[in-house]
Design a protein around this motif. Structure first.
Motif, short mmCIF file in Angstrom:
data_model
loop_
_atom_site.label_atom_id
_atom_site.label_comp_id
_atom_site.label_asym_id
_atom_site.label_seq_id
_atom_site.Cartn_x
_atom_site.Cartn_y
_atom_site.Cartn_z
N UNK A 1 -3.43 54.51 8.58
CA UNK A 1 -4.16 53.75 9.44
C UNK A 1 -3.75 54.11 10.75
N UNK A 2 -4.73 54.48 11.71
CA UNK A 2 -4.18 54.67 13.16
C UNK A 2 -3.94 53.65 13.89
N UNK A 3 -3.38 53.86 14.88
CA UNK A 3 -3.21 52.69 16.05
C UNK A 3 -4.60 52.46 16.72
N UNK A 4 -5.16 51.23 16.85
CA UNK A 4 -6.36 51.03 17.20
C UNK A 4 -6.09 50.03 18.40
N UNK A 5 -7.14 50.43 19.39
CA UNK A 5 -6.93 49.58 20.58
C UNK A 5 -8.53 49.03 20.73
N UNK A 6 -8.91 47.69 20.15
CA UNK A 6 -10.35 47.49 20.20
C UNK A 6 -10.39 46.89 21.68
N UNK A 7 -11.33 47.11 22.33
CA UNK A 7 -11.54 46.83 23.73
C UNK A 7 -12.83 45.76 23.65
N UNK A 8 -12.85 44.61 24.06
CA UNK A 8 -14.03 43.62 23.97
C UNK A 8 -14.64 43.87 25.44
N UNK A 9 -15.72 44.64 25.66
CA UNK A 9 -16.36 45.05 26.99
C UNK A 9 -17.09 43.75 27.46
N UNK A 10 -16.77 43.24 28.55
CA UNK A 10 -17.47 42.15 29.32
C UNK A 10 -17.87 42.63 30.58
N UNK A 11 -19.25 42.41 30.85
CA UNK A 11 -19.76 42.62 32.09
C UNK A 11 -20.67 41.38 32.37
N UNK A 12 -21.92 41.92 32.90
CA UNK A 12 -22.93 40.87 33.17
C UNK A 12 -23.85 40.49 32.12
N UNK A 13 -23.55 41.01 30.91
CA UNK A 13 -24.39 40.79 29.62
C UNK A 13 -24.43 39.49 29.30
N UNK A 14 -25.40 38.85 29.01
CA UNK A 14 -25.28 37.32 28.47
C UNK A 14 -25.71 37.40 27.19
N UNK A 15 -25.77 36.23 26.38
CA UNK A 15 -26.12 36.32 24.99
C UNK A 15 -25.04 36.91 23.92
N UNK A 16 -25.00 36.17 22.73
CA UNK A 16 -24.36 36.80 21.72
C UNK A 16 -24.97 37.99 21.00
N UNK A 17 -24.38 39.00 21.28
CA UNK A 17 -25.20 40.10 20.37
C UNK A 17 -24.57 40.89 19.47
N UNK A 18 -25.07 42.04 18.87
CA UNK A 18 -24.54 42.62 17.69
C UNK A 18 -23.19 42.90 17.65
N UNK A 19 -22.39 42.89 16.75
CA UNK A 19 -21.07 43.28 16.79
C UNK A 19 -20.74 43.93 15.59
N UNK A 20 -21.24 43.41 14.34
CA UNK A 20 -20.82 43.78 13.02
C UNK A 20 -20.64 45.58 12.57
N UNK A 21 -22.05 45.99 13.07
CA UNK A 21 -22.10 47.37 12.71
C UNK A 21 -21.97 48.54 13.69
#
Lengths: 332, 227, 712
Positions: free
Chosen positions: C634-654
């Motif tokens: 398993x590598x080191x993984x840095x997951x970055x949750x990108x936030x900007x002006x996008x609203x609404x809950x959007x796709x994340x699973x795939x």
């Protein structure tokens, strides 16, 4: 699994007696850890009607781990964790500790490791009747043989699965046996010549039990496994080296290859070329280890192993020379 | 070792009773469920005098699981995992691969992790068996289990009992493992959802150590400092 | 414990609705209390298993039904066919009282098959093997006009979902009803499909799938094991347990199809792509469809394209089912490696070339962050390294659409202040349960501790299946609507009783406020209810006014080390930047990203289904030789949750599973100077590539540094 009866004899003579095929059961089988036996039973390859459990025999010599002897029932974990072995023969702990998973190592025994069956997927799948079973052809030859031999020492193209056997080979190991006519068999003689007998797992009779293994000490000994996955995976190729050193000169070397031949595959040509070589002489060591593939006759799909083998042997030699703890994929 | 792999014919046989062995073999064409009168107490036979032969019919078996004595009746051809899940209603350890390749069935036997799918139940009688349920419960969780939840070290949760069991055994023998030791101890536990980095952190924190910001021994931390 | 988990991954702090929420069922899973479908074991239940063909193609000569029926425990033998078209193809099923009876009955059948010739992969197809067809007139013109052109061929293998909980269900009678405990990605899919096999109307069927051990796209139907279970339940009237074993899971529950992609591309010396022809072949086993790949993706400018040239190739193996981002990881692998090859040919930094070809503003910013976090400035020119261990860096990208589905969420407010969120949808590990709870809690203004979530039961309000990454984007608006209704009800009651203006009231951390004045605690306001209050929020499946439309995007950067003596690839680090509009629960969102990266890494390095070329039997239908990434890989993984002006809950699973293999393949190319155009990146393939000459550079310029690229 088909039905079977189960018994836990108190001593090895009872166990051996029960294991006679013309005894009370048609297909009795000895079991220590049972890791490979259960696999074969679940795959429908074997249907014993009596399982003779060896784990309850009250005999501490079966489990003892000493600098020059390991009981046949000692688990791979015990071998890997032994401080005594780390000093006297580090190659053994390294080979044992690299096998399988922690869970498997807590149950699998030294004897079981030496006597386990091949991992060849044609052999392991019950729908295939390959040469090693009762068929006419080795199905790997025209099939997918990516994990198979580079030394075609017999018509069956399986590679020997044991991590420990080649380690014991370079340590001039022998097994202690009860239940038959003999008491000692050298590791070299434990497995039949694959050109002559490619079906038998070993030369043991059904009632013989490996009660221990003996070996010489070799503080400069090392094992290297080259695996595709670093978690549970069988080696693509493994290298074994046991060196006698005088200062920084190799006075004698014993090397062996794993996962490239149907039996543990010693490399006398490498040994000869290493004699008298300084451990700092990278060029000569490299050249010596290239000889590991002398006589190799790889299959179309195992050519890559001919690249890997000299690397595995060289890394084992370097690790043995430096006394560093052997690990896979280390720097050249 | 026998080489013959012909299937069992299943016909009844009369056996000679030898002087030293007490045989109890009945043809398998009989009923699959043993009655009280037919079943023998497997444990007593194993621990008392001469070697008894159990089965192939179902026999009464006793396992010591999570401190409790559990009795059931089953044939010797029963793995420890099957005995736990199907006879004793202990479903924490999972059936995933049934071949010891994935660790989903991990339980502790005498405090050591083993793959229960590849151990016969009869091999485990008289030994101390611990499953995830014995490590902690919802009402009384182990700090390791709390840390697993806190660090989101699970997604679907199917590998989790096996992971917790392996990790618990690690901490019992190595109270302050480093990251490499944690990886090695868990190398027999597969997680398909992909939670390993969080598992590593949960184990570190459960052992009183700081989590690795990003679990590896190289690279920069997110804040830009050298790790 | 002294450590505060909230300090972990500071980069994501404050980026989600519930920054500190812990997965609601985490403890249930960690203690083994969570009971899955596979765990529903009753002593008196019947066991069901399919009778399967052991070869790629074979005709059944005989089987011994009598011997099977005579096996102790066997209850029923149903045989409905006599030929098999793939290893695992089923011709009937067997029912027994217990597991051993089932196994022994199957063995006693002693099925005899005559093996027939079979096809085992895309390369059995002549057209697939052969040369490319000429491009369309327009594309040919563009390619010819370009400074350079070349052809290349890429391939990816069949990948199996390998959920740890296998496919299946357990059905038990409950009076007139049937309770179906299923391992499924669709509570209501099972409810709809099982009825005709069970012989029961929908109203008599209850589906329970509170805990599901993975799906990844393969569990949208009840499958043959479900159908057989239903039939056995119908004919026996008893409880029935029908679950695949691990071998069956590999053989007959779907897969990500293999891909062969031929490319003919024309590019200029500055990296501009003038035109390209793509020909793709999907390996779909016995299915006629489902093998498409998304290549090119549309994320990069490819000039004049001749790209809709796809054919599915049939052969004798189990057919595909959607697998996490169908068509995308394989398409991304091809496209991203192709771009890196063009960059290398032109002496360009591949990151710089992407900046020119990619018109997404957001991804441009993501490239900069990815480069910074991975240490792109340390990247050596492709092929410039010598020595045994060589380090490589690579980039991959993704985007995902805005699919939505109808959903209903019920919220029950209890007089003790407890809130129950009720949804029939399922949580297959995504954290759906926690997301709903956290969203309702945040929307109302009460602590998460006030909330429990009932999920995965067909008696609860209907919601979408977990697929297409539409689930949370669809349940979130419904949850918000329900939360708003619940909030209004309680505030109306408070306003009426205390003669206040309801519109001026707010709820803050469980306290109802008017301006800065505390009015009453939430629990005390609820205590005035004479009975629980139930409200239901609905989402109609279309993007609504307050809900931002739009897609998700991502960029990943990988750092690998290649041992050039052995061909082993070690993935050391992956930066995974993912936008998903408004992330709901930070911890579970990070986990989704991490999980995608791990699956992508496993796909890059290890996974492939292997068929025997002669008989078509699957040689690695197990978790030993079908290799899945483990703890030591398993590598080191840095997951970055990108936030900007996008609203609404959007796709994340795939989306997070799409770029990873591409980034790793590019990193390997960078490290060794030769592209490995076939997944998985096995040691033998890396060694073979190393034995080839270095990848061609057609533009004789000195390679620019990253800095120069950045300025360009």
């Amino acid at each position: 699994m088909n039905p079977f009866a189960y018994t836990s004899p108190k001593n090895t003579s009872d166990a051996s007696a029960l294991a006679e095929p013309d005894g009370n059961f048609a297909l009795p089988v000895l079991k220590s850890g049972g890791m490979d036996l259960l696999d074969r039973m679940k795959e429908g390859l074997e249907h014993p009607d009596l399982i003779i459990d060896l784990t309850r025999i009250d005999d501490p010599t079966l489990d003892a781990v000493k600098p020059d002897r390991i009981g046949g029932r000692a688990t791979l974990a015990m071998v890997a964790e032994s401080e005594a072995l780390r000093k006297s023969a580090p190659i053994l702990g390294a080979a044992a500790g690299s096998a399988a998973t922690p869970q498997i190592r807590n149950v699998a025994t030294v004897a079981g490791n030496l006597l386990q069956e091949t991992r060849c997927w044609y052999w392991r799948m019950s729908q295939f009747n390959c040469l090693r079973k009762t068929g006419d052809d080795c199905l790997a030859r025209e099939g997918d043989h990516r994990f198979h031999v580079i030394f075609q020492n017999g018509p069956c193209l399986m590679v020997h699965p044991s991590n420990l056997a080649p380690a014991l080979l370079v340590l001039d190991g022998e097994v202690e046996v009860v239940g038959g006519d003999r008491s000692r068999i050298s590791i070299r003689d434990l497995y039949p010549d694959p050109a002559v007998d490619w079906q038998s797992t070993s030369v043991l009779s059904p009632s013989e039990i490996i009660t221990g293994v003996r070996f010489r000490s070799s503080p400069n000994s090392a094992f290297i496994a080259l695996k595709q996955k670093q978690s549970f995976d069988w080696p693509m190729v493994s290298g074994y080296a046991a060196l006698e050193l005088d200062g920084d000169v190799i006075t004698s070397a014993r090397t062996c290859a794993g996962a490239v031949a149907p039996r543990p595959h010693p490399l006398p040509q490498v040994d000869a070329a290493l004699a008298g070589v300084s451990i700092d002489d990278d060029r000569r060591i490299r050249a010596a280890c290239e000889l590991a593939i002398d006589g190799a006759d790889p299959l179309r799909g195992t050519v890559y192993k001919t690249t890997l083998l000299p690397v595995a042997i060289r890394r084992a030699v370097n690790a043995a020379a430096s006394l560093s703890s052997p690990d896979q994929g280390g720097d050249a | 070792m026998t080489k013959d792999s012909s299937p069992h014919s299943g016909s009844p046989r009369k056996q000679d009773v030898s002087r030293r062995l007490f045989l109890q073999t009945i043809g398998i064409s009989a009923a699959t469920v043993a009655t009280e009168g037919q079943a023998a107490n497997a444990n007593a036979a194993l621990n008392a005098g001469g070697p008894a032969i159990i089965g192939p019919l179902p026999a009464r078996t006793s396992l010591k699981v999570n401190g409790q004595k559990l009795d059931y009746i089953a044939e010797p051809a029963t793995t420890l995992l099957e005995a736990l899940r199907e006879q004793c209603n202990i479903t924490g350890p999972k059936e995933v691969c049934d071949r010891a390749a994935c660790g989903g069935c991990t339980v502790l036997v005498d405090d050591r992790p083993v793959t229960s799918c590849m151990m016969l139940a009869l091999d485990a009688t008289g030994r101390k068996i611990t499953t995830v349920e014995g490590i902690g419960t919802i009402d009384d969780p182990d700090p390791l289990q709390i840390a697993m939840a806190e660090f989101d070290a699970m997604q679907c949760g199917f590998c989790t009992p096996g992971v917790v069991t392996s990790a618990k055994a690690l901490l019992a023998t190595n109270p302050q493992p480093n990251l490499d030791e944690i990886r090695a101890a868990l190398s027999g536990n597969l997680c398909r959802c992909g939670t390993y980095p969080n598992i590593f952190n949960a184990v570190l924190v459960a052992s009183g150590q700081a989590p690795v910001v990003e679990p590896t021994d190289r690279g920069r931390s997110v804040s830009g400092e050298q790790a | 414990m002294t450590h505060q988990p909230r300090d972990l991954r500071a980069i994501n702090a404050g980026q989600s609705v519930a920054d500190h929420a812990t997965r609601l069922d985490g403890l249930a899973k960690a203690t083994g209390a969570a009971r899955f479908g596979r765990d529903q074991i009753k002593k008196d239940m019947l066991w069901v298993r399919l009778i399967r063909c052991p070869w790629g193609r074979a005709k059944l000569d005989s089987l011994d039904r009598d011997a099977a029926l005579a096996t102790p425990g066997v209850v029923e033998v149903v045989v409905s066919g006599d030929d098999g078209d793939y290893h695992g193809d089923s011709i009937g099923y067997l029912v027994a009282r217990n597991r051993r009876g089932l196994e022994r009955g199957l063995r006693a059948l002693n099925a005899k098959w005559t093996r027939l010739d079979c096809q085992t992969g895309i390369l059995d197809d002549e057209q697939a093997r052969g040369p490319m067809d000429a491009p369309s007139e327009a594309a040919a013109k563009a390619i010819d006009a370009a400074d350079f052109s070349f052809e290349a061929r890429y391939s990816t293998p069949v990948q199996t979902h390998s959920s740890l909980e296998t496919h299946g269900l357990m059905i038990e009678p409950d009076g007139e009803n049937s309770i179906v405990h299923a391992s499924t990605q669709g509570t209501f899919v099972v409810a709809d499909q099982i009825g005709r096999f069970l012989g029961k109307r929908r109203s008599k069927i209850v589906v329970d799938c509170e805990y599901v051990g993975g799906g990844f796209g393969s569990k949208f139907q009840i499958g043959k094991e479900g159908a057989a279970g239903g039939l056995a339940a119908k004919s026996s009237g008893e409880a029935v347990y029908s679950f695949c074993d691990r071998e069956e899971e590999h053989l007959d529950t779907g897969n990500r199809p293999s891909l062969l992609c031929k490319v003919n591309v024309g590019h200029d010396a500055d990296g501009t792509i003038r035109g390209a022809r793509f020909e793709t072949f999907g390996g779909t086993g016995v299915s006629r469809r489902g093998g498409g790949a998304r290549v090119p993706s549309g994320r990069f400018e490819f000039g004049t394209l001749d790209a809709r040239n796809h054919r599915d190739v049939q052969f004798n193996a189990g057919g595909p089912r959607a697998m996490r981002a169908p068509g995308c990881p394989q398409g991304a692998f091809v496209e991203e490696l192709l771009i890196d090859e063009i960059a290398h040919r032109c002496g360009l930094d591949p990151l710089g070339l992407r900046r020119r070809l990619d018109d997404s503003d957001r991804r441009q910013r993501m490239y900069a962050v990815a480069a910074d976090l991975i240490g792109w400035e340390n990247r050596a020119d492709t092929g410039s390294q010598s020595g045994t261990m060589r380090t490589g860096y690579g980039i991959g990208t993704c985007d995902w659409g805005k699919g939505r589905a109808p959903a209903k969420i019920e919220v029950v407010v209890h007089p003790d202040g407890h809130l129950e969120v009720r949804t029939g949808t399922q949580d297959i590990g995504t954290g759906q349960r926690t997301a709903m709870g956290a969203l309702v809690a945040a929307r109302i203004g009460v602590p998460l501790a006030n909330i429990s979530v009932a999920i995965g039961d067909s008696r609860l309000p209907a919601g979408p299946a977990s697929g297409g990454s539409v689930c949370t984007p669809s349940t979130a608006p419904a949850a918000m609507a329900a939360a708003d209704l619940a909030r209004e009800r309680i505030l109306e009651g408070v306003a009426e009783r205390d003669k206040l203006d309801a519109t001026k009231l707010t709820i803050d951390d469980g306290v109802i406020m008017e301006g800065g004045r505390k009015v009453v605690r939430w629990e005390d306001a609820c205590r005035r209810l004479s009975e629980p209050v139930s409200v239901t929020g609905e989402f109609d499946g279309r993007a609504s006014a307050y809900w931002g439309e739009g897609s998700s995007e991502g960029v990943q950067a990988a750092r690998v080390e290649v041992d050039c003596e052995t061909g082993q690839v070690f993935v050391r680090e992956v930066i995974a930047i993912q936008s998903c509009g408004l992330p709901l629960v930070r911890k579970t969102a990070e986990s989704q990203i991490m999980g995608g990266v791990i699956q992508g890494t496993s796909y890059a390095l290890f996974e492939e289904q292997v068929l025997d070329p002669t008989t078509g039997a699957v040689l690695n239908a197990n978790l030993e030789s079908y290799k899945i990434l483990g703890s030591e890989d398993c590598p080191k993984i840095i997951p970055v949750l990108w936030r900007d002006d996008q609203t609404g809950v959007r796709a994340l699973g795939e989306p997070p599973v799409v770029p990873t293999a591409a980034a790793i393949a590019n990193a390997v190319f960078n490290a060794i100077g030769r592209p490995v155009r076939d997944l998985p990146l096995r040691p033998d393939r890396v060694l073979a590539a190393l034995a080839e000459p270095m990848a061609e550079r057609v533009v004789a310029v000195a390679p620019r540094t990253t800095e120069q690229e950045n300025r360009a």
